[in-house]
Design a protein around this motif. Sequence first.
Motif, mmCIF file in Angstrom:
data_model
loop_
_atom_site.group_PDB
_atom_site.id
_atom_site.type_symbol
_atom_site.label_atom_id
_atom_site.label_comp_id
_atom_site.label_asym_id
_atom_site.label_seq_id
_atom_site.Cartn_x
_atom_site.Cartn_y
_atom_site.Cartn_z
ATOM 1 N N PRO A 183 -2.682 -2.955 -3.672
ATOM 2 C CA PRO A 183 -3.034 -3.486 -2.575
ATOM 3 C C PRO A 183 -4.447 -4.104 -2.567
ATOM 4 O O PRO A 183 -5.311 -3.679 -3.068
ATOM 5 C CB PRO A 183 -3.162 -2.064 -1.768
ATOM 6 C CG PRO A 183 -2.177 -1.127 -2.836
ATOM 7 C CD PRO A 183 -2.552 -1.577 -4.155
ATOM 8 N N ARG A 223 -4.995 7.078 2.145
ATOM 9 C CA ARG A 223 -4.228 6.694 3.464
ATOM 10 C C ARG A 223 -5.157 6.832 4.443
ATOM 11 O O ARG A 223 -5.474 6.052 5.208
ATOM 12 C CB ARG A 223 -2.814 7.273 3.349
ATOM 13 C CG ARG A 223 -2.304 6.937 4.684
ATOM 14 C CD ARG A 223 -0.974 7.871 5.013
ATOM 15 N NE ARG A 223 -0.373 7.715 6.094
ATOM 16 C CZ ARG A 223 0.551 6.886 6.143
ATOM 17 N NH1 ARG A 223 1.099 6.122 5.485
ATOM 18 N NH2 ARG A 223 1.172 6.826 7.372
ATOM 19 N N ARG A 240 -9.395 -1.786 0.173
ATOM 20 C CA ARG A 240 -8.258 -1.413 -0.331
ATOM 21 C C ARG A 240 -8.071 -1.193 -1.753
ATOM 22 O O ARG A 240 -7.779 -0.329 -2.366
ATOM 23 C CB ARG A 240 -6.863 -1.840 0.321
ATOM 24 C CG ARG A 240 -6.611 -1.488 1.724
ATOM 25 C CD ARG A 240 -5.371 -2.596 2.383
ATOM 26 N NE ARG A 240 -6.098 -3.707 2.434
ATOM 27 C CZ ARG A 240 -5.092 -5.091 2.708
ATOM 28 N NH1 ARG A 240 -3.796 -5.032 2.617
ATOM 29 N NH2 ARG A 240 -5.930 -6.249 2.927
ATOM 30 N N LEU A 264 0.691 -1.053 -0.026
ATOM 31 C CA LEU A 264 0.012 -0.027 0.132
ATOM 32 C C LEU A 264 0.849 1.361 0.182
ATOM 33 O O LEU A 264 0.713 2.250 -0.602
ATOM 34 C CB LEU A 264 -0.839 0.028 1.212
ATOM 35 C CG LEU A 264 -2.040 1.188 1.477
ATOM 36 C CD1 LEU A 264 -2.775 1.576 0.095
ATOM 37 C CD2 LEU A 264 -2.592 1.079 2.746
#
Length: 413
Positions: free
Chosen positions: A338, A394, A371, A312
């Motif tokens: 991810p 994030r 994700r 990630l």
Amino acid sequence: MRIEEKLAILADAAKYDVSCSSSGGTRKNVGKGLGNSHVSGICHSYTEDGRCVSLLKILLTNHCIYDCAFCVSRRSNDIRRAAFKVQEVVDLTLNFYRRNYIEGLFLSSGIFKSADYTMERLLQIVKKLRTEERFHGYIHLKTIPGASEQLVREAGLYADRMSINLELPTEAGLKLLAPEKSHDEVKRPLDWVNKSMIQLNEERRVMRHVPKFVPAGQSTQLVVGASEESDKDILYTADRFYRDYGLKRVYYSGYIPVSKDSRLPGIGSPPPLLRENRLYQTDWLMRFYGFEVSELLDDAHPFLDTAIDPKLSWALRHPQEFPIDVNSADYRMILRVPGIGVGSAQKIVQARKFGKLRFDQLRKIGVALNRARHFIRCPDSVVTMREISPNEIRQHILSAQARRFSPTQLTLF
């Protein structure tokens, strides 16, 4: 000293060595001995501190002629010392196996008198188990740095896996904390064993009967947090050893304070377990996902982000690579998303042959869409990485993680 006392001392001293994987053994019992070693490995149980105990994991002795600052068995440490006799280790292994306590042996040792003296006794143990007791269970044997080539090569005929600890990632760190050791003493036996494995594999192609030699391969261990090396230093060292010596695994062991030496982290500081975990994740990306160390860490980012996983982190630093279309992107790029693992990537490549994939199908395949959805494009995509910034992604993922886990669980991550 009674056997029980020796076992308590030497099993406790062995817990700091984490490189006790048991997968890869191919030694089969044809009904004439005791035990069996399987390719699939041994089912492990764990102690409270997370250490694997499915193997009888012991030191032959915790006496040592070296004074490594990070080692609990170092010469200057005021601890109870003990040593097994060769036959005692043989008997313990057989008796524990018959009682179904263990499925194999992990044998290491402090170095007493000399490297060859110690290695000879380790060799005697594994040779007795294999030739006299007909023990076919798994054996992981630690190579003693500085031992002769003849002893190391002979030990490889009886062990399933051999390993030798590199200890610290750089020669400078080793000279600071273990000035009596050098990386060359580790590289030489790794090279001997690797070349012997290659030679015997080539002979196996043309000859019917070739002896087994370290069938489960070699591994090494690096101590993390005892010296000042960055994650970049650690992983470049690991990558070099994978390439040069064909290692099966590099293990990363978060330094557990065992000394008040001023060169080491404080005695009250906890081991860097989260950093250790991120190193393992990065190691996995290097071995199975096609990443190079230079892609994951560089001079601008010498340490891994402990808040998020390394894949990630890489994706957020390379927004120009995303989003990708899962219905047309190649396998290599799908692997880099991810939330998509090797198994899911393989299923995606196969499933899209029969029609366009949508989010509900990806979820059934096993993709972690919380994700992955930020980095892929499907016919039913709503928002992708082009519409929101990496920092927003994030924060969104971290917030979702915080809602999913309790504060107690989050401390473990």
